[in-house]
Design an enzyme around this catalytic site. Structure first.
Site, PDB file in Angstrom:
ATOM      1  N   GLU A  97       0.842  -1.196   0.000  1.00 19.27           N
ATOM      2  CA  GLU A  97       0.000   0.000   0.000  1.00 19.27           C
ATOM      3  C   GLU A  97       0.876   1.244   0.000  1.00 19.27           C
ATOM      4  O   GLU A  97       1.995   1.233   0.517  1.00 19.27           O
ATOM      5  CB  GLU A  97      -0.905  -0.064   1.252  1.00 19.27           C
ATOM      6  CG  GLU A  97      -1.778   1.124   1.527  1.00 19.27           C
ATOM      7  CD  GLU A  97      -2.848   1.398   0.488  1.00 19.27           C
ATOM      8  OE1 GLU A  97      -2.494   1.539  -0.698  1.00 19.27           O
ATOM      9  OE2 GLU A  97      -4.029   1.526   0.859  1.00 19.27           O
ATOM     10  N   ASP A  98       0.379   2.317  -0.595  1.00 19.14           N
ATOM     11  CA  ASP A  98       1.163   3.550  -0.614  1.00 19.14           C
ATOM     12  C   ASP A  98       1.225   4.204   0.756  1.00 19.14           C
ATOM     13  O   ASP A  98       2.286   4.554   1.250  1.00 19.14           O
ATOM     14  CB  ASP A  98       0.606   4.536  -1.663  1.00 19.14           C
ATOM     15  CG  ASP A  98      -0.893   4.795  -1.521  1.00 19.14           C
ATOM     16  OD1 ASP A  98      -1.527   4.259  -0.577  1.00 19.14           O
ATOM     17  OD2 ASP A  98      -1.449   5.536  -2.352  1.00 19.14           O
ATOM     18  N   ASP A 101      -3.334   5.581   6.453  1.00 12.73           N
ATOM     19  CA  ASP A 101      -3.854   6.855   6.957  1.00 12.73           C
ATOM     20  C   ASP A 101      -4.852   6.542   8.091  1.00 12.73           C
ATOM     21  O   ASP A 101      -4.446   6.259   9.205  1.00 12.73           O
ATOM     22  CB  ASP A 101      -4.488   7.580   5.764  1.00 12.73           C
ATOM     23  CG  ASP A 101      -4.917   8.992   6.056  1.00 12.73           C
ATOM     24  OD1 ASP A 101      -4.354   9.610   6.967  1.00 12.73           O
ATOM     25  OD2 ASP A 101      -5.821   9.503   5.370  1.00 12.73           O
ATOM     26  N   PHE A 150      -1.038  16.378   3.493  1.00 15.90           N
ATOM     27  CA  PHE A 150      -1.423  15.701   2.261  1.00 15.90           C
ATOM     28  C   PHE A 150      -0.239  15.662   1.317  1.00 15.90           C
ATOM     29  O   PHE A 150       0.325  16.700   0.951  1.00 15.90           O
ATOM     30  CB  PHE A 150      -2.610  16.397   1.595  1.00 15.90           C
ATOM     31  CG  PHE A 150      -3.194  15.577   0.488  1.00 15.90           C
ATOM     32  CD1 PHE A 150      -4.030  14.502   0.765  1.00 15.90           C
ATOM     33  CD2 PHE A 150      -2.874  15.852  -0.841  1.00 15.90           C
ATOM     34  CE1 PHE A 150      -4.544  13.719  -0.260  1.00 15.90           C
ATOM     35  CE2 PHE A 150      -3.389  15.073  -1.872  1.00 15.90           C
ATOM     36  CZ  PHE A 150      -4.221  14.011  -1.576  1.00 15.90           C
ATOM     37  N   ARG A 163       1.316  11.838  -9.899  1.00 15.94           N
ATOM     38  CA  ARG A 163       1.758  10.486  -9.527  1.00 15.94           C
ATOM     39  C   ARG A 163       3.194  10.223  -9.973  1.00 15.94           C
ATOM     40  O   ARG A 163       3.889   9.411  -9.388  1.00 15.94           O
ATOM     41  CB  ARG A 163       0.859   9.422 -10.174  1.00 15.94           C
ATOM     42  CG  ARG A 163      -0.544   9.328  -9.598  1.00 15.94           C
ATOM     43  CD  ARG A 163      -1.217   8.046 -10.080  1.00 15.94           C
ATOM     44  NE  ARG A 163      -2.657   8.073  -9.883  1.00 15.94           N
ATOM     45  CZ  ARG A 163      -3.276   7.745  -8.753  1.00 15.94           C
ATOM     46  NH1 ARG A 163      -2.586   7.391  -7.697  1.00 15.94           N
ATOM     47  NH2 ARG A 163      -4.596   7.776  -8.669  1.00 15.94           N
TER      48      ARG A 163
END
Ligand code: 5GP
Length: 173
Positions: A97-98, A101, A150, A163
């Protein structure tokens, strides 16, 4: 034009991903294949680098999840947009997963993967924002803990842009 503040440089990321790859090498029995399952789309770059940083015989799969809608705040809703193409029963699996959160996405995915009866299931997350957690999730391989800001780049987007930045950057208005 937005401005970008580099939070993690490409060099820092590459060095850390190499370390994670070496840890994965130590954790898995020699010769057994490991499914690296990338969570689309944000994890595609991390997955590509992690796959090259490990010597385990990796098999590459993707799963699609939508959790953020079109803005920068979570909707709290997790939806499967693309399922796996293969069964993973009896196989070693690492979910890639990136960013971790609130934890809602990975909680959903772990539940879904467990129903498929893998031999083992671990989680790799490039980034972790611990301050934002709503549900407890244990990630086995974490690249960096970051503050509640963010970020974009290295696979992460803002409404599909940015991206392909090499660094992880904070998007400043
Ligand atoms: P969670 O379900 O843990 O709240 O959210 C995980 C997903 O939210 C990530 O896979 C990612 O798509 C998105 N996300 C969370 N924080 C950020 C961020 O700072 N930047 C971007 N681009 N996406 C984020």
């Amino acid at each position: 034009m937005p401005t970008f503040r580099v939070l993690l440089s490409s060099e820092q990321i590459q060095k850390r991903v190499e370390e994670l790859g070496a840890t994965i090498d130590r954790d898995y029995p020699a010769g057994e294949p490991v499914y690296l399952i990338g969570v689309l789309k944000g994890a595609f770059m991390f997955l590509a680098d992690l796959a090259r940083a490990t010597k385990v015989p990796a098999r590459i799969e993707f799963i699609g999840i939508s959790s953020y809608g079109k803005g920068t705040t979570t909707s709290g809703q997790v939806r499967l947009t693309k399922d796996l193409d293969v069964p993973i029963e009896g196989c070693h699996v690492i979910l890639v997963e990136d960013i971790l959160d609130t934890g809602l996405t990975l909680t959903y995915l772990v539940q879904l993967m467990k129903q498929r009866r893998p031999k083992s299931l671990r989680i790799a997350a490039l980034l972790d924002k611990p301050d934002r957690r709503k549900v407890e999730v244990h990630a086995d391989y974490v690249g960096f803990q970051i503050p509640d800001e963010f970020v974009v780049g290295y696979g992460l987007d803002c409404v599909e842009d940015y991206r392909n930045l090499k660094d992880v950057c904070v998007l400043e208005a």
